[in-house]
Design an enzyme around this catalytic site. Structure first.
Site, PDB file in Angstrom:
ATOM      1  N   LYS A   1      -9.871   6.379   5.670  1.00 45.42           N
ATOM      2  CA  LYS A   1      -8.600   5.713   5.423  1.00 45.42           C
ATOM      3  C   LYS A   1      -8.764   4.495   4.516  1.00 45.42           C
ATOM      4  O   LYS A   1      -9.559   3.607   4.782  1.00 45.42           O
ATOM      5  CB  LYS A   1      -7.988   5.282   6.758  1.00 45.42           C
ATOM      6  CG  LYS A   1      -6.540   4.853   6.697  1.00 45.42           C
ATOM      7  CD  LYS A   1      -6.031   4.595   8.107  1.00 45.42           C
ATOM      8  CE  LYS A   1      -4.558   4.296   8.119  1.00 45.42           C
ATOM      9  NZ  LYS A   1      -4.049   4.075   9.492  1.00 45.42           N
TER      10      LYS A   1
ATOM     11  N   GLU B 149       0.259  -3.455   4.578  1.00 48.73           N
ATOM     12  CA  GLU B 149      -0.850  -2.518   4.757  1.00 48.73           C
ATOM     13  C   GLU B 149      -0.838  -1.907   6.153  1.00 48.73           C
ATOM     14  O   GLU B 149      -0.282  -2.493   7.089  1.00 48.73           O
ATOM     15  CB  GLU B 149      -2.189  -3.240   4.563  1.00 48.73           C
ATOM     16  CG  GLU B 149      -2.752  -3.189   3.157  1.00 48.73           C
ATOM     17  CD  GLU B 149      -3.443  -1.862   2.855  1.00 48.73           C
ATOM     18  OE1 GLU B 149      -3.485  -0.998   3.761  1.00 48.73           O
ATOM     19  OE2 GLU B 149      -3.930  -1.696   1.726  1.00 48.73           O
ATOM     20  N   ASP B 150      -1.466  -0.737   6.269  1.00 45.80           N
ATOM     21  CA  ASP B 150      -1.615  -0.130   7.584  1.00 45.80           C
ATOM     22  C   ASP B 150      -3.078   0.024   7.975  1.00 45.80           C
ATOM     23  O   ASP B 150      -3.375   0.580   9.023  1.00 45.80           O
ATOM     24  CB  ASP B 150      -0.922   1.242   7.635  1.00 45.80           C
ATOM     25  CG  ASP B 150      -1.682   2.299   6.848  1.00 45.80           C
ATOM     26  OD1 ASP B 150      -2.210   1.972   5.754  1.00 45.80           O
ATOM     27  OD2 ASP B 150      -1.754   3.453   7.313  1.00 45.80           O
TER      28      ASP B 150
ATOM     29  N   THR C 106       0.927  10.256   3.348  1.00 49.15           N
ATOM     30  CA  THR C 106       0.128  11.216   2.596  1.00 49.15           C
ATOM     31  C   THR C 106      -1.264  11.347   3.193  1.00 49.15           C
ATOM     32  O   THR C 106      -2.059  12.157   2.723  1.00 49.15           O
ATOM     33  CB  THR C 106       0.006  10.829   1.104  1.00 49.15           C
ATOM     34  OG1 THR C 106      -0.552   9.522   1.019  1.00 49.15           O
ATOM     35  CG2 THR C 106       1.354  10.852   0.424  1.00 49.15           C
TER      36      THR C 106
ATOM     37  N   SER D 234      -2.523   0.648  -4.208  1.00 46.99           N
ATOM     38  CA  SER D 234      -3.105   1.763  -3.463  1.00 46.99           C
ATOM     39  C   SER D 234      -4.454   2.148  -4.054  1.00 46.99           C
ATOM     40  O   SER D 234      -4.654   2.066  -5.266  1.00 46.99           O
ATOM     41  CB  SER D 234      -2.165   2.978  -3.514  1.00 46.99           C
ATOM     42  OG  SER D 234      -2.790   4.134  -3.006  1.00 46.99           O
ATOM     43  N   ALA D 235      -5.361   2.574  -3.191  1.00 45.09           N
ATOM     44  CA  ALA D 235      -6.662   3.041  -3.654  1.00 45.09           C
ATOM     45  C   ALA D 235      -6.547   4.387  -4.364  1.00 45.09           C
ATOM     46  O   ALA D 235      -7.479   4.831  -5.025  1.00 45.09           O
ATOM     47  CB  ALA D 235      -7.627   3.165  -2.473  1.00 45.09           C
TER      48      ALA D 235
ATOM     49  N   LYS E 117     -10.914  -2.148  -1.548  1.00 47.91           N
ATOM     50  CA  LYS E 117     -10.579  -2.882  -0.324  1.00 47.91           C
ATOM     51  C   LYS E 117     -11.773  -2.811   0.633  1.00 47.91           C
ATOM     52  O   LYS E 117     -12.439  -1.772   0.680  1.00 47.91           O
ATOM     53  CB  LYS E 117      -9.340  -2.259   0.335  1.00 47.91           C
ATOM     54  CG  LYS E 117      -8.113  -2.226  -0.567  1.00 47.91           C
ATOM     55  CD  LYS E 117      -6.979  -1.409   0.047  1.00 47.91           C
ATOM     56  CE  LYS E 117      -5.816  -1.247  -0.911  1.00 47.91           C
ATOM     57  NZ  LYS E 117      -4.723  -0.426  -0.354  1.00 47.91           N
TER      58      LYS E 117
ATOM     59  N   ASP F 229       0.880  -1.159   0.000  1.00 47.75           N
ATOM     60  CA  ASP F 229       0.000   0.000   0.000  1.00 47.75           C
ATOM     61  C   ASP F 229       0.926   1.220   0.000  1.00 47.75           C
ATOM     62  O   ASP F 229       2.145   1.087   0.185  1.00 47.75           O
ATOM     63  CB  ASP F 229      -0.884  -0.025   1.250  1.00 47.75           C
ATOM     64  CG  ASP F 229      -1.854   1.141   1.305  1.00 47.75           C
ATOM     65  OD1 ASP F 229      -2.305   1.594   0.239  1.00 47.75           O
ATOM     66  OD2 ASP F 229      -2.148   1.601   2.426  1.00 47.75           O
ATOM     67  N   LEU F 230       0.393   2.404  -0.192  1.00 46.28           N
ATOM     68  CA  LEU F 230       1.227   3.601  -0.252  1.00 46.28           C
ATOM     69  C   LEU F 230       1.090   4.456   1.005  1.00 46.28           C
ATOM     70  O   LEU F 230       2.048   4.646   1.755  1.00 46.28           O
ATOM     71  CB  LEU F 230       0.863   4.425  -1.489  1.00 46.28           C
ATOM     72  CG  LEU F 230       1.719   5.655  -1.759  1.00 46.28           C
ATOM     73  CD1 LEU F 230       3.167   5.264  -2.019  1.00 46.28           C
ATOM     74  CD2 LEU F 230       1.168   6.429  -2.954  1.00 46.28           C
ATOM     75  N   ASP F 231      -0.110   4.955   1.251  1.00 46.69           N
ATOM     76  CA  ASP F 231      -0.333   5.843   2.389  1.00 46.69           C
ATOM     77  C   ASP F 231      -0.153   5.089   3.703  1.00 46.69           C
ATOM     78  O   ASP F 231      -0.786   4.066   3.938  1.00 46.69           O
ATOM     79  CB  ASP F 231      -1.743   6.425   2.344  1.00 46.69           C
ATOM     80  CG  ASP F 231      -1.989   7.243   1.084  1.00 46.69           C
ATOM     81  OD1 ASP F 231      -1.001   7.641   0.451  1.00 46.69           O
ATOM     82  OD2 ASP F 231      -3.157   7.470   0.731  1.00 46.69           O
TER      83      ASP F 231
END
Length: 231
Positions: free
Chosen positions: A50, A176-177, A22, A121-122, A152, A14-16
């Site tokens: 989120k 993932e977070d 971000t 990422s979404a 997701k 994932d990114l964020d």
């Protein structure tokens, strides 16, 4: 545990909250939209945004403010576009200094060991974020969420990422977070690493309190021990 460490060939991020923070930029941009439509801002609303798509986020903001049927589809598109414009203005201020602790070292290590990597990422702005962070070359494959049918916690984005890097899901690790993201990784049949509160991300196979703990050595060690949480 979904796989033996020796069987792992790919890592899907994932990114964020995993590569960079971000989320704070999304929060600023979405709060501006919430103020515009008159939806009261709260920590609960912020947390609920989120890991979900732009239009899902907008719909949630509108529902929270009792405005679900107030705006036309055209007006919603304009609100979403305005949010994205503000977000991109903020993204342009990112630099490699905004990469989360330990992530650069992990990516270097994964690259040196020949692991394939992808972003799931979404956010459709992931390539732009990677560019500003100077990380584009690590991720030749970035899933375009606009090509997906489900967000997701559906596993579609993680299955697509595995397909793009040509690695079987069972041989992939997903990072993932968010609980929804971890659920998607698990549903995809991949090994799930959760970054953050282990009680929130309890479905993850491995938990790290923060990204600084996420080293290849620690991942290898954790995959030899079930239900691992490091803090």
């Amino acid at each position: 545990m979904k796989a033996n460490f020796e069987d792992i060939q790919g890592f899907i991020f994932d990114l964020d909250g995993v590569i960079t923070d971000t989320a704070r930029l999304h929060t600023k941009a979405w709060r501006q939209v919430a103020d515009q439509v008159g939806t009261p801002w709260s920590q609960r609303l912020q947390d609920s945004l989120k890991g979900i798509s732009r239009m899902e986020s907008l719909e949630l903001i509108l529902r929270t403010g009792g405005l679900a049927h107030t705006y036309s589809d055209e007006q919603k598109e304009k609100l979403a576009t305005a949010k994205n414009t503000e977000y991109l203005r903020l993204v342009a201020t990112l630099t490699p200094a905004d990469i989360l602790p330990g992530v650069q070292s992990l990516l270097d290590d994964l690259d040196a060991h020949g692991y394939k990597m992808a972003i799931a990422s979404a956010s459709s702005n992931a390539p732009i974020v990677l560019h500003h962070l100077g990380l584009t070359h690590y991720f030749p494959e970035v899933v375009d969420p606009r090509t997906l049918h489900h967000g997701k916690p559906d596993p579609e984005i993680f299955l697509r990422a595995a397909e793009l890097i040509k690695v079987a899901p069972a041989h992939c690790v997903g990072v993932e977070d968010a609980a929804a993201g971890v659920a998607g990784i698990v549903a995809a049949g991949e090994t799930a690493i959760g970054i953050g509160d282990a009680t929130v991300l309890r479905a993850a196979d491995i938990n790290f309190a923060d990204t600084s703990q996420m080293t290849l050595v620690n991942i290898r060690a954790a995959m030899c021990t079930p239900s691992v949480a490091l803090s």
